[in-house]
Scaffold this active site. Structure first.
Site, mmCIF file in Angstrom:
data_model
loop_
_atom_site.group_PDB
_atom_site.id
_atom_site.type_symbol
_atom_site.label_atom_id
_atom_site.label_comp_id
_atom_site.label_asym_id
_atom_site.label_seq_id
_atom_site.Cartn_x
_atom_site.Cartn_y
_atom_site.Cartn_z
ATOM 1 N N GLU A 186 32.677 47.711 54.725
ATOM 2 C CA GLU A 186 31.995 48.790 53.885
ATOM 3 C C GLU A 186 30.622 49.077 54.035
ATOM 4 O O GLU A 186 29.994 48.203 54.461
ATOM 5 C CB GLU A 186 32.272 48.381 52.338
ATOM 6 C CG GLU A 186 31.212 48.499 51.448
ATOM 7 C CD GLU A 186 31.212 47.835 50.187
ATOM 8 O OE1 GLU A 186 32.282 47.074 49.962
ATOM 9 O OE2 GLU A 186 30.333 47.795 49.343
ATOM 10 N N HIS B 1 34.805 38.934 46.079
ATOM 11 C CA HIS B 1 36.556 39.106 46.263
ATOM 12 C C HIS B 1 37.196 37.845 45.903
ATOM 13 O O HIS B 1 37.774 37.483 46.743
ATOM 14 C CB HIS B 1 36.774 39.799 47.187
ATOM 15 C CG HIS B 1 36.133 41.199 47.442
ATOM 16 N ND1 HIS B 1 36.170 41.849 48.527
ATOM 17 C CD2 HIS B 1 35.374 42.107 46.746
ATOM 18 C CE1 HIS B 1 35.633 43.060 48.597
ATOM 19 N NE2 HIS B 1 35.218 43.145 47.476
ATOM 20 N N ASN C 279 38.907 46.067 49.654
ATOM 21 C CA ASN C 279 38.325 45.656 48.187
ATOM 22 C C ASN C 279 39.502 45.523 47.311
ATOM 23 O O ASN C 279 40.251 46.353 47.231
ATOM 24 C CB ASN C 279 37.437 46.802 47.673
ATOM 25 C CG ASN C 279 36.287 47.267 48.892
ATOM 26 O OD1 ASN C 279 36.733 47.810 49.891
ATOM 27 N ND2 ASN C 279 35.126 46.938 48.758
HETATM 28 P P1 FAE Z 1 37.708 39.744 36.684
HETATM 29 O O1 FAE Z 1 37.490 41.394 36.650
HETATM 30 O O2 FAE Z 1 36.855 38.967 37.262
HETATM 31 O O3 FAE Z 1 38.137 39.674 34.872
HETATM 32 C C1 FAE Z 1 38.108 38.275 34.320
HETATM 33 C C2 FAE Z 1 37.466 38.362 32.951
HETATM 34 O O4 FAE Z 1 37.741 37.301 32.529
HETATM 35 C C3 FAE Z 1 35.870 38.346 32.995
HETATM 36 O O5 FAE Z 1 35.556 39.425 32.060
HETATM 37 C C4 FAE Z 1 35.371 36.969 32.466
HETATM 38 O O6 FAE Z 1 34.235 36.886 31.676
HETATM 39 C C5 FAE Z 1 36.749 36.509 31.755
HETATM 40 N N1 FAE Z 1 37.059 35.351 31.712
HETATM 41 C C6 FAE Z 1 37.132 34.229 32.712
HETATM 42 N N2 FAE Z 1 37.432 32.931 32.143
HETATM 43 C C7 FAE Z 1 37.504 33.301 30.690
HETATM 44 C C8 FAE Z 1 37.779 32.179 29.608
HETATM 45 N N3 FAE Z 1 37.910 31.108 29.904
HETATM 46 N N4 FAE Z 1 37.750 32.650 28.309
HETATM 47 C C9 FAE Z 1 37.455 34.102 28.126
HETATM 48 N N5 FAE Z 1 37.278 35.020 28.973
HETATM 49 C C10 FAE Z 1 37.222 34.734 30.386
HETATM 50 O O7 FAE Z 1 39.132 39.416 37.074
HETATM 51 N N6 FAE Z 1 36.474 45.155 43.929
HETATM 52 C C11 FAE Z 1 36.795 46.338 44.561
HETATM 53 O O8 FAE Z 1 38.011 46.487 44.493
HETATM 54 N N7 FAE Z 1 35.717 47.348 44.753
HETATM 55 C C12 FAE Z 1 34.819 47.197 44.589
HETATM 56 O O9 FAE Z 1 33.747 48.103 45.026
HETATM 57 C C13 FAE Z 1 34.111 45.768 44.281
HETATM 58 N N8 FAE Z 1 32.763 45.535 44.282
HETATM 59 C C14 FAE Z 1 32.302 44.590 43.637
HETATM 60 C C15 FAE Z 1 31.150 44.495 43.507
HETATM 61 C C16 FAE Z 1 30.541 43.118 42.746
HETATM 62 C C17 FAE Z 1 28.959 43.061 42.721
HETATM 63 C C18 FAE Z 1 31.284 42.177 42.236
HETATM 64 C C19 FAE Z 1 31.009 40.853 41.591
HETATM 65 C C20 FAE Z 1 32.892 42.392 42.460
HETATM 66 C C21 FAE Z 1 33.400 43.472 43.382
HETATM 67 N N9 FAE Z 1 34.582 43.837 43.464
HETATM 68 C C22 FAE Z 1 35.001 45.045 43.915
HETATM 69 C C23 FAE Z 1 35.647 42.705 43.038
HETATM 70 C C24 FAE Z 1 36.404 43.028 41.725
HETATM 71 O O10 FAE Z 1 35.325 43.356 40.596
HETATM 72 C C25 FAE Z 1 37.099 41.842 41.507
HETATM 73 O O11 FAE Z 1 38.177 41.742 42.221
HETATM 74 C C26 FAE Z 1 38.064 42.358 40.211
HETATM 75 O O12 FAE Z 1 37.152 42.226 38.923
HETATM 76 C C27 FAE Z 1 39.029 40.809 39.727
HETATM 77 O O13 FAE Z 1 39.902 41.529 38.682
HETATM 78 P P2 FAE Z 1 40.559 40.228 37.704
HETATM 79 O O14 FAE Z 1 41.340 40.982 36.698
HETATM 80 O O15 FAE Z 1 41.053 39.095 38.921
#
Ligand code: FAE
Length: 526
Positions: free
Chosen positions: A381, A465, A503
């Protein structure tokens, strides 16, 4: 135990998803279905359960980001972080730590439940979003569908026709994915940095491709024209966007709440999962206040439990449950199959005539696509570095095909990741091969000043990721049903076996759609 008794009294102990629809309103601490986490996997689960008429409780450890601070803004900018930036830190921990080796990037802040967390393990830091919307609050919005051949390789048992015909399109549509107008892209100063990187890639014979986004490009054009408040064009991204971005709180989660069947409890962290003798799942949770102090311990009971705390959150809950004996029948593969999607960040120094511009949008829109190069597959990217000054840096987040995997453990009470520096160096080596080509073709060099004091070029010790830990078809069945336990599901990034080549959030969303479509039809037997 009061919660459990209430659940039993209300008949929640043996209901199925169909009969759940008919339940009367129960006590507050119980719901037929619970979802832990409100990122991509959690948001999909909540919406589809709510639409099916099933009362659903979502627990989210972060806060809801909808209230303006003293400056009138909900989120702070990347350049001027305050307590709204990071999850309970006294200093920010941005990925790009230094400029000209100077510690000018990170700032002291007050401890507060900010939306970006950096979870540190030996040799690997994992950035995650915290708050209603999870990673969608802090990510770069790049909404990429993986190449079909690689998806099939990673998920050999998943019907690719169904994924590419139904679930990827459904996910993209629900997420509000759009693409930049190519003619605007070619003319706007805000993407000059991308055009320069494209030129340098082309000089090395490499292909670039536009990538879709969940950032509203019409809004961005109005930002550029001065007719809409600036967000992507005002340096906002990793600590949240005040405008323009279609984060989950504006898409899936808003729709979920709109069903009237979904409730979200914020600042509540699930700490343990167990099962009562009658098969009800018991979720133990801690409610915290904005200082991080635990103000209440709670116990919830539910019949159907959807784990969506992300790769780290879900894996930790299940590992603890297995190690503590609370859920002893969990598969031995829980905790295994983790990878950082081969992430490496790096910068190149351009010639003085190749300016990248003082104006840079924070939303990436293009990648160097060398994934088809079987000798060294990389998708990189083209990342922004918006400082408001010309700095001649081209920045990248490379996704490499690193086949290394690691396992989590939590034998002594804290979550550990068995990832080594040598496993990271595989990613760095692959990124180096690609960018050595680009440097050679353009007579340019790397930047040595961006990742701390050690002259490091390749930041291979953090990932955006995190993927795996409860891999689809291993720790779960082919649809995310947790092996060993009925009516418990995983719907998040922990299902993806360590790498997806792009991503990941579109893939996570589409897989969650597939799970929900199946579960809501099939899991009806008592
Ligand atoms: P996620 O979105 O991490 O959600 C998990 C949620 O569960 C969070 O809100 C936590 O606070 C909550 N949680 C965790 N444990 C607990 C618990 N014990 N009790 C209650 N709540 C809890 O999971 N991906 C892309 O495709 N494109 C991008 O441009 C991209 N850029 C990124 C930039 C940054 C800075 C970051 C950090 C990530 C990026 N990602 C990107 C990755 C993407 O956001 C990530 O793969 C997804 O958010 C993961 O989705 P999940 O549903 O697995």
């Amino acid at each position: 135990m009061a919660a459990l008794q209430t659940a039993a009294a209300l008949g929640f102990t043996r209901i199925d998803l169909q009969s759940a629809r008919a339940q009367e309103a129960p006590a507050a601490d119980n719901a037929p279905a619970m979802v832990v986490g409100s990122g991509y996997g959690g948001a999909v689960a909540a919406l589809r359960l709510g639409q099916a008429g099933i009362r659903t409780l979502v627990l989210e450890m972060g806060r809801l980001w909808n209230t303006p601070g003293k400056d009138g803004k909900v989120f702070c900018s990347t350049a001027a972080p305050d307590e709204r930036s990071m999850w309970f830190r006294t200093r920010t921990e941005a990925p790009l730590a230094t400029f000209l080796w100077l510690d000018v990037v990170n700032k002291d802040i007050t401890r507060y439940p900010g939306p970006l967390d950096r979870v540190r393990f030996d040799h690997m830091s994992v950035y995650v979003g915290r708050g209603v919307g999870g990673g969608s609050l802090v990510n770069g919005g790049m909404a990429v569908t993986p190449p079909r051949a690689y998806f099939t390789e990673q998920f050999p048992t998943v019907d690719a026709d169904e994924m590419y015909g139904t679930y990827f399109p459904r996910a993209r549509s629900m997420l509000g994915v759009n693409t930049i107008d190519p003619s605007w892209f070619e003319s706007t100063p805000w993407y000059r940095f991308t055009r320069i990187s494209r030129k340098h890639a082309a000089n090395a014979g490499l292909r670039t491709t536009f990538v879709p986004s969940v950032y509203d490009f019409e809004h961005m054009r109005r930002e550029a024209a001065g007719t809409a408040p600036k967000s992507a064009l005002a340096g906002e991204v990793i600590y949240g966007n005040n405008h323009g971005k279609r984060s989950l709180d504006k898409t899936y989660l808003a729709a979920a709440l709109g069903t009237g069947n979904v409730t979200v409890h914020t600042l509540e962290r699930a700490t343990a999962v167990s099962r009562a003798p009658d098969g009800t799942y018991v979720v133990t949770a801690e409610r915290i206040d904005p200082s991080g102090a635990v103000v209440e311990r709670k116990e919830y009971a539910c019949t159907h439990l959807f784990l969506a705390g992300g790769s780290l959150g879900t894996t930790e809950l299940l590992l603890r449950a297995r190690e503590s004996g609370a859920l002893p029948d969990l598969d031995a593969s829980v905790g295994a199959g983790w990878g950082p999607n081969g992430n490496v960040m790096l910068g190149r120094a351009n010639h003085l005539w190749d300016t990248v511009g003082e104006d840079q949008s924070t939303m990436p829109v293009m990648g160097i696509d060398d994934w088809a190069n079987t000798a060294n597959p990389v998708f990189a990217e083209i990342a922004p570095l918006p400082t408001g000054l010309e700095h001649w840096v081209s920045l990248y987040l490379a996704i490499t095909r690193n086949r290394e995997r690691a396992s989590f453990s939590c034998a002594d009470g804290s979550l550990k990741l068995g990832w080594s520096a040598s496993q990271s160096s595989v990613s760095a080596g692959m990124a180096k091969k690609l960018f050595d080509r680009i440097n050679a073709a353009n007579a340019t060099i790397y930047r040595y000043d961006l990742f701390g004091s050690g002259n490091r070029v390749f930041a291979d010790d953090f990932t955006y990721h995190p993927l795996g830990g409860c891999v689809l078809g291993k720790a779960t069945d082919g649809y995310g049903r947790v092996k060993g336990y009925r009516r418990m599901y995983v719907t998040d990034g922990s299902l993806v076996p360590g790498s997806i080549g792009v991503n990941p959030f579109v893939t996570i969303t589409a897989l969650a759609e597939r799970t929900m479509a199946r579960v809501l039809v099939e899991d009806t037997a008592p």
